[in-house]
Scaffold this motif. Structure first.
Motif, PDB file in Angstrom:
ATOM      1  N   THR A   1       0.836  -1.208   0.000  1.00 10.67           N
ATOM      2  CA  THR A   1       0.000   0.000   0.000  1.00 10.67           C
ATOM      3  C   THR A   1       0.867   1.253   0.000  1.00 10.67           C
ATOM      4  N   THR A   2       1.880   1.250   0.843  1.00 13.86           N
ATOM      5  CA  THR A   2       2.731   2.444   0.944  1.00 13.86           C
ATOM      6  C   THR A   2       3.408   2.736  -0.390  1.00 13.86           C
ATOM      7  N   VAL A   3       3.919   1.705  -1.030  1.00 17.75           N
ATOM      8  CA  VAL A   3       4.583   1.913  -2.323  1.00 17.75           C
ATOM      9  C   VAL A   3       3.557   2.410  -3.353  1.00 17.75           C
TER      10      VAL A   3
ATOM     11  N   PHE B   1      -7.946   7.858  -2.803  1.00 19.43           N
ATOM     12  CA  PHE B   1      -8.350   7.341  -1.486  1.00 19.43           C
ATOM     13  C   PHE B   1      -7.529   6.118  -1.081  1.00 19.43           C
ATOM     14  N   ASP B   2      -7.339   5.986   0.225  1.00 16.18           N
ATOM     15  CA  ASP B   2      -6.717   4.797   0.807  1.00 16.18           C
ATOM     16  C   ASP B   2      -7.859   3.949   1.371  1.00 16.18           C
ATOM     17  N   LEU B   3      -8.111   2.803   0.731  1.00 16.00           N
ATOM     18  CA  LEU B   3      -9.260   1.969   1.096  1.00 16.00           C
ATOM     19  C   LEU B   3      -8.870   0.821   2.041  1.00 16.00           C
TER      20      LEU B   3
ATOM     21  N   HIS C   1      -4.541  -6.170   1.285  1.00 18.48           N
ATOM     22  CA  HIS C   1      -5.403  -7.364   1.274  1.00 18.48           C
ATOM     23  C   HIS C   1      -5.270  -8.196   2.535  1.00 18.48           C
ATOM     24  N   TYR C   2      -4.501  -7.705   3.493  1.00 21.81           N
ATOM     25  CA  TYR C   2      -4.266  -8.565   4.676  1.00 21.81           C
ATOM     26  C   TYR C   2      -5.250  -8.315   5.806  1.00 21.81           C
ATOM     27  N   LYS C   3      -6.161  -7.340   5.618  1.00 19.89           N
ATOM     28  CA  LYS C   3      -7.138  -7.059   6.672  1.00 19.89           C
ATOM     29  C   LYS C   3      -8.423  -7.847   6.373  1.00 19.89           C
ATOM     30  N   TYR C   4      -9.428  -7.142   5.869  1.00 24.35           N
ATOM     31  CA  TYR C   4     -10.737  -7.794   5.649  1.00 24.35           C
ATOM     32  C   TYR C   4     -10.692  -8.848   4.550  1.00 24.35           C
TER      33      TYR C   4
HETATM   34  C1  LIG Z   1      -5.001   3.225   6.211  1.00 24.08           C
HETATM   35  C2  LIG Z   1      -3.768   2.402   6.087  1.00 24.08           C
HETATM   36  N1  LIG Z   1      -2.930   2.611   5.062  1.00 24.08           N
HETATM   37  C3  LIG Z   1      -1.794   1.893   4.916  1.00 24.08           C
HETATM   38  C4  LIG Z   1      -1.466   0.902   5.843  1.00 24.08           C
HETATM   39  C5  LIG Z   1      -0.210   0.109   5.758  1.00 24.08           C
HETATM   40  O1  LIG Z   1       0.422   0.096   4.537  1.00 24.08           O
HETATM   41  P1  LIG Z   1       1.426  -1.088   4.159  1.00 24.08           P
HETATM   42  O2  LIG Z   1       0.596  -2.278   3.814  1.00 24.08           O
HETATM   43  O3  LIG Z   1       2.225  -0.539   3.065  1.00 24.08           O
HETATM   44  O4  LIG Z   1       2.249  -1.400   5.377  1.00 24.08           O
HETATM   45  C6  LIG Z   1      -2.329   0.645   6.900  1.00 24.08           C
HETATM   46  C7  LIG Z   1      -1.994  -0.411   7.881  1.00 24.08           C
HETATM   47  O5  LIG Z   1      -2.701  -0.730   8.780  1.00 24.08           O
HETATM   48  C8  LIG Z   1      -3.493   1.426   7.036  1.00 24.08           C
HETATM   49  O6  LIG Z   1      -4.307   1.219   8.063  1.00 24.08           O
END
Ligand SMILES: Cc1ncc(COP(=O)(O)O)c(C=O)c1O
Length: 411
Positions: free
Chosen positions: A89-91, A196-198, A221-224
């Protein structure tokens, strides 16, 4: 309620740790037999096919990212070619903000002060790369209550100086769900882009990104979605932006047809797939393929959302009734609520430790939040009831007193 729950059988497909009430699936979802089978399948194919797996595996590894994008499209309401899995996600925030930030469109980027930190780190880094002072270029919408962000404050922050709005769909702490449509419309009215960050809504809140016209989005994809720790992330780019050169261009985002021509000139895929960077990490991608079967068998995200709201309604009701010393920090209006509930108490950190010792896995977020996530695919109503009873007992016996206040590591 469990007896009449049409999704109650899904939990049989998950590995629920023994003697555990697992309420932390918004941090790391559980392993499932479906994810395990998909992972074992690619391991077997690696053993059998070695490098030929890129073409001969079923499904082939070369287009695995695009294929999963197609499977994910309905979860975010996008066309199949608008979605791909790639990077973290960060990348993905780095590459998308880096690509779409255009100071000529407007120098400011609108964010808020309750965002997950990595979003700000990445945006600030991208601004620095462009020779901008992040303190100048970021316009931070401030929370009035420390829990939520008022939509009207976001809308008021969007003016002609703004070139981009980048906000979460759901705040990681309070669980507030943003009005993506209103924010996107306001951004477009100001000729700005909306991203947006989903991370906290994918797989539990339905989205219609294409219809709303959102410009880009990222998620994990590691949450829900239960694809495993550090699983590959996902992204969406609206088709009107196809053809741009990504900020973090790499050969995996090159058009598949010309990738192995090995030209030194990048030829972007004419789809969201252009935003892939390096070789897809098949072993941390395959579990998602299995995990998505569960979403499909549930009847899609709308069905999961219905149960999720019933679970969080029930949880909020029980907290109100049974835990008067705690406050609910999550919006009560279902239209403004994601999939978890923030239970606030001054001793939240030590309460979270006392709960974990009892086998009730929750997490703690600064400064006073116990986050409880009743994930609809494997948590039932009785689990919610029992969680609140554990909390009641921890508070009555002041069990948290036996834990240290000192914090460190993962909370
Ligand atoms: C809103 C949100 N963005 C990004 C991340 C983390 O990003 P990454 O998967 O790159 O560690 C999290 C992690 O909990 C998050 O809650």
């Amino acid at each position: 309620m469990d007896a009449s729950d049409p999704l109650s059988d899904l939990r049989e497909r998950f590995y629920i740790p023994e003697d555990c009430l697992y309420m932390d699936g918004n941090s790391l979802g559980l392993f499932s037999k479906d994810a395990e089978a998909a992972l074992e399948h690619v391991v077997e194919e690696w053993r059998e096919h070695a490098i030929l797996g890129w073409t001969d595996a079923d499904p082939d590894w070369h287009t695995y990212g695009e294929r999963l994008g197609e499977r994910l499209a309905s979860l975010v309401g996008a066309a199949p070619e608008e979605v791909v899995v790639a990077n973290s996600t960060t990348v993905n925030i780095h590459t998308l903000v880096g690509t779409f930030y255009d100071p000529d469109r407007g120098e400011k980027i609108v964010v808020d002060d309750l965002d997950f930190p990595t979003d700000h780190y990445a945006i600030r880094a991208q601004l620095r790369q462009r020779g901008r002072d992040p303190d100048e270029a970021l316009r931070v919408v401030e929370s009035r209550d420390g829990r939520t962000i008022e939509t009207e404050d976001v809308l008021a922050a969007i003016d002609d100086d703004v070139g981009m709005v980048f906000l979460p769909s759901v705040l990681y702490r309070s669980g507030q769900l943003f009005d993506i449509e209103a924010i996107t419309e306001a951004a477009h009215d100001a000729d700005a882009l909306a991203g947006f960050d989903l991370a906290h809504s994918i797989g539990t809140v339905p989205h219609d990104l294409s219809e709303v016209g959102v410009d880009f989005a990222v998620w994990c994809h590691y949450k829900y979605l239960n694809a495993g720790p550090g699983a590959i992330a996902g992204l969406y780019v609206n088709e009107r932006h196809f053809g741009v050169t990504p900020a973090l261009a790499g050969w995996w985002g090159n058009a598949k047809e010309t990738q192995f021509d090995m030209s030194l000139t990048y030829d972007p895929a004419h789809s969201a797939a252009a935003f892939q960077t390096g070789t897809i990490p098949i072993l941390s991608t395959a579990p998602l393929d299995g995990a998505l079967d569960i979403v499909e068998d549930a009847g899609g995200v709308a069905a999961l959302r219905e149960k999720s709201l019933a679970l969080t309604d029930f949880l909020i009701e029980l907290v109100d009734e049974r835990l008067p010393e705690c406050e609910v920090g999550t919006p009560r209006d279902p239209a403004s609520r994601g999939g978890h509930v923030a239970v606030e108490h001054p001793e939240a950190y030590r309460i979270s430790l006392a709960l974990k010792e009892r086998g009730v896995v929750v997490d703690f977020r600064q400064p006073n939040v116990v986050r409880i996530a009743p994930i609809p695919s494997y948590v039932g109503f009785e689990d919610v009831f029992r969680t609140v009873e554990h909390l009641r007992e921890v508070l009555d016996a002041e069990e948290y007193e036996s834990f240290e206040r000192k914090r460190g590591g993962v909370t």
